[in-house]
Design a protein around this motif. Structure first.
Motif, PDB file in Angstrom:
ATOM      1  N   LEU A  53      45.890   3.420  70.896  1.00 47.82           N
ATOM      2  CA  LEU A  53      46.102   4.299  69.738  1.00 47.82           C
ATOM      3  C   LEU A  53      45.426   3.753  68.497  1.00 47.82           C
ATOM      4  CD1 LEU A  53      49.926   4.866  70.313  1.00 47.82           C
ATOM      5  CD2 LEU A  53      48.099   6.490  70.807  1.00 47.82           C
ATOM      6  N   LYS A  97      53.469   4.185  77.001  1.00 44.19           N
ATOM      7  CA  LYS A  97      53.021   4.286  75.610  1.00 44.19           C
ATOM      8  C   LYS A  97      52.995   2.921  74.916  1.00 44.19           C
ATOM      9  CE  LYS A  97      52.999   8.894  74.526  1.00 44.19           C
ATOM     10  NZ  LYS A  97      52.331   9.573  73.424  1.00 44.19           N
ATOM     11  N   ILE A  98      53.961   2.093  75.216  1.00 46.03           N
ATOM     12  CA  ILE A  98      54.051   0.781  74.563  1.00 46.03           C
ATOM     13  C   ILE A  98      52.950  -0.161  75.036  1.00 46.03           C
ATOM     14  CG2 ILE A  98      55.435  -1.355  74.550  1.00 46.03           C
ATOM     15  CD1 ILE A  98      56.390   0.554  72.489  1.00 46.03           C
ATOM     16  N   SER A 126      49.091   3.432  66.296  1.00 47.81           N
ATOM     17  CA  SER A 126      49.233   2.002  66.584  1.00 47.81           C
ATOM     18  C   SER A 126      50.296   1.354  65.691  1.00 47.81           C
ATOM     19  CB  SER A 126      47.888   1.292  66.404  1.00 47.81           C
ATOM     20  OG  SER A 126      47.410   1.445  65.077  1.00 47.81           O
ATOM     21  N   ILE A 145      55.531   7.963  69.571  1.00 41.64           N
ATOM     22  CA  ILE A 145      54.527   6.896  69.562  1.00 41.64           C
ATOM     23  C   ILE A 145      53.136   7.536  69.568  1.00 41.64           C
ATOM     24  CG2 ILE A 145      53.739   4.767  70.681  1.00 41.64           C
ATOM     25  CD1 ILE A 145      56.469   4.582  72.058  1.00 41.64           C
ATOM     26  N   LYS A 146      52.649   7.844  68.362  1.00 45.34           N
ATOM     27  CA  LYS A 146      51.362   8.531  68.216  1.00 45.34           C
ATOM     28  C   LYS A 146      50.317   7.655  67.524  1.00 45.34           C
ATOM     29  CE  LYS A 146      52.723  12.742  69.618  1.00 45.34           C
ATOM     30  NZ  LYS A 146      52.124  13.450  70.760  1.00 45.34           N
ATOM     31  N   ARG A 178      56.980  -2.462  69.581  1.00 43.16           N
ATOM     32  CA  ARG A 178      56.753  -3.632  70.433  1.00 43.16           C
ATOM     33  C   ARG A 178      57.352  -4.880  69.783  1.00 43.16           C
ATOM     34  NH1 ARG A 178      50.709  -4.435  72.079  1.00 43.16           N
ATOM     35  NH2 ARG A 178      51.155  -2.559  73.290  1.00 43.16           N
ATOM     36  N   GLN A 217      53.483   2.064  67.489  1.00 42.55           N
ATOM     37  CA  GLN A 217      53.441   1.299  68.739  1.00 42.55           C
ATOM     38  C   GLN A 217      53.720  -0.180  68.484  1.00 42.55           C
ATOM     39  OE1 GLN A 217      49.534   0.607  70.572  1.00 42.55           O
ATOM     40  NE2 GLN A 217      50.336   1.536  72.464  1.00 42.55           N
ATOM     41  N   ASN A 218      53.059  -0.770  67.514  1.00 42.47           N
ATOM     42  CA  ASN A 218      53.218  -2.192  67.221  1.00 42.47           C
ATOM     43  C   ASN A 218      54.606  -2.506  66.660  1.00 42.47           C
ATOM     44  OD1 ASN A 218      50.632  -2.852  68.086  1.00 42.47           O
ATOM     45  ND2 ASN A 218      49.717  -2.467  66.069  1.00 42.47           N
ATOM     46  N   ALA A 227      59.378   8.069  73.167  1.00 42.46           N
ATOM     47  CA  ALA A 227      57.947   7.959  73.472  1.00 42.46           C
ATOM     48  C   ALA A 227      57.131   9.037  72.776  1.00 42.46           C
ATOM     49  CB  ALA A 227      57.733   8.034  74.985  1.00 42.46           C
ATOM     50  N   GLU A 240      48.731   2.759  76.365  1.00 41.98           N
ATOM     51  CA  GLU A 240      47.990   3.781  75.625  1.00 41.98           C
ATOM     52  C   GLU A 240      47.286   3.146  74.409  1.00 41.98           C
ATOM     53  OE1 GLU A 240      48.628   8.237  73.726  1.00 41.98           O
ATOM     54  OE2 GLU A 240      49.985   7.440  75.235  1.00 41.98           O
TER      55      GLU A 240
END
Length: 483
Positions: free
Chosen positions: A482, A476-477, A327, A324-325, A334, A330-331, A321, A480
């Motif tokens: 971002l 975070k996923i 997008s 995960i800073k 995911r 994050q994407n 986590a 949040e």
């Protein structure tokens, strides 16, 4: 007078002789004699089957009950007690009764079919009588507790097993509305309730504690607890059972209404009757029975190792986590979770989605490695920090894999394209459509929610479980925002 005295002497001598000859005999009232007889006839195993069929699984319950009777199990080696709660209007067999009844399982080799031939029992603890109809709420933890207390006191054995039969949905357990959108443990049409994972464990603990208080030599845990349910063996259920059973077994995925093949009772009686043999037989039979299913898998785990596994998993998730800073990261993660990680997905929406723990760690670690090679972390982390974080990730993932190898006692799985060497699900989220998550996680699966009775995993895995002020992986996923 002499003759009379002589006869009296002979009589007294006869009495003394009889006392001497029969001094080894003990004449007791029937209750005491029965108690002694049960102690002498202590068997190797007692199985408790908690058959919650006051719902649309009633016909499947009757079928499985008959499978048990026709399994050819050895009545001299094992006891099998079945607490069966039936429904109204689903199955008219066996007199179409719809109350709750307790049975001592008997072999039925003469008239196989769908007729229950086992011995119906009185159970004062549960207010059950062979001469009356009583409706119990199988979703009440007191029903669980009193069943355990009665069975272990009256049917002593060297080892004990408890089988949860019926609907199931992993960690969930809120009241249900009868639509079976979520199939919680012990879904009970009569009461409209189902039992939470926390209450199930609480009922088992209470029953075991009562028995042990009266007899300190009794074990404080079941040797085995099995979940003949959908989503029976997940991270959440295994951790919750740590204090009530040494081993826990079930599938992390769906199973159809037929459930387990209860012919395992006969095969088990022909084995060495060890706990490891029980685990291996169940895993093998399940994977064979569900060989055509994509997720036809079954696992048995050592619950004593689940706390440490939870800690390691939480640590790994915190480290992941922390990366995960943006997008982009994050994407990418995911997408990895929804396409690469093994998901135990019912495929009918809305539904709960469970992801495989081993597959999660393996694939997220690989995904982050690919992002590292693409330079996705260079804008906000120094090269030294990146190397340090990835060294920790690698070390933590290896520790998880090593501990999983120690934790899993038996595994049965198919040769599906996507499979895990250690089938073990963990809740990912509720989805309203394919790759379309709900707006929020259920309040019972949020760290800082006010919901009472949360399962132990939610309380003890802060690196994974979402929470408003947490830095967890799921937070975070999913939540949040971002750039």
């Amino acid at each position: 007078m002499k003759k009379i005295k002589k006869l009296q002497g002979v009589f007294l001598l006869s009495l003394n002789l009889m006392n001497f000859l029969f001094s080894g005999c003990i004449f007791e009232n029937p209750k005491e004699s029965g108690e002694i007889e049960k102690q002498v006839e202590k068997k190797q195993w007692t199985f408790l089957v908690y058959m919650a069929a006051d719902n649309n699984l009633e016909s499947s319950a009757i079928k499985d009950f008959n499978e048990m009777e026709e399994s050819g199990f050895d009545e001299d080696k094992i006891n099998v007690l079945v607490l069966l709660d039936r429904a109204e209007g689903n199955d008219a067999s066996n007199g179409d009764w719809s109350d709750t009844r307790l049975f001592e399982l008997k072999n039925d080799r003469i008239a196989p079919g769908l007729t229950i031939s086992s011995l119906r029992l009185d159970c004062p603890e549960l207010s059950l009588s062979c001469n009356s109809q009583t409706e119990l709420d199988m979703a009440d933890k007191e029903t669980v507790s009193l069943f355990v207390e009665f069975a272990l006191k009256n049917y002593p054995a060297e080892k004990n097993a408890f089988i949860v039969w019926g609907h199931g949905s992993g960690w969930r357990g809120e009241n249900y509305n009868g639509s079976y959108g979520y199939k919680y443990f012990a879904a009970d049409d009569y009461s409209g309730n189902s039992i939470s994972l926390t209450d199930l464990a609480g009922g088992l603990e209470k029953g075991l504690a009562k028995v042990q208080n009266e007899n300190p030599e009794k074990k404080a845990k079941f040797d085995f607890i099995g979940f003949d349910t959908c989503f029976g063996l997940t991270f959440e259920t295994a951790l919750q059972m740590e204090n009530v059973a040494y081993l826990a077994g079930g599938t992390p995925a769906l199973e159809d209404g037929d459930g387990w093949n209860y012919g395992f009772l006969g095969e088990f009686c022909r084995s060495d009757l060890s706990v490891s043999s029980l685990a291996e037989i169940l895993a093998r039979q399940f994977s064979s029975q569900y060989s055509s299913y994509q997720y036809g898998c079954f696992s048995v785990v050592d619950t004593a190792k689940t706390s440490e596994l939870t800690r390691l998993f939480s640590d790994y998730c915190f480290s992941a986590a922390a990366l995960i800073k943006t997008s982009v990261v994050q994407n990418a993660l995911r997408n990895c979770l929804e396409t690469e990680v093994l998901c135990y997905d019912p495929g009918v929406y809305p539904c709960d989605v469970y992801i495989d723990v081993w597959s999660f760690v393996k694939n997220t670690c690989q995904c982050l490695g690919q992002l590292k090679n693409a330079g996705c972390f260079s804008n906000f982390l120094t090269e030294k920090t990146i190397e340090m974080i990835f060294s920790e990730l690698s070390e933590k993932s290896e520790k998880i894999f090593e501990l999983m190898e120690e934790t899993f006692v038996a595994v049965g799985r198919t040769n599906a394209e996507k499979s895990s060497p250690f089938p073990f699900g963990v809740f990912y989220g509720n989805f309203t459509g394919e790759n379309v998550p709900s707006l929020n996680h259920p309040s019972g699966y949020v760290q800082d929610s006010k919901v009472s009775g949360k399962c132990r995993f939610v309380e003890n895995c802060p690196g994974y479980v979402p929470g408003k002020d947490s830095m967890s992986f799921l937070e975070k996923i999913f939540y949040e925002v971002l750039e």
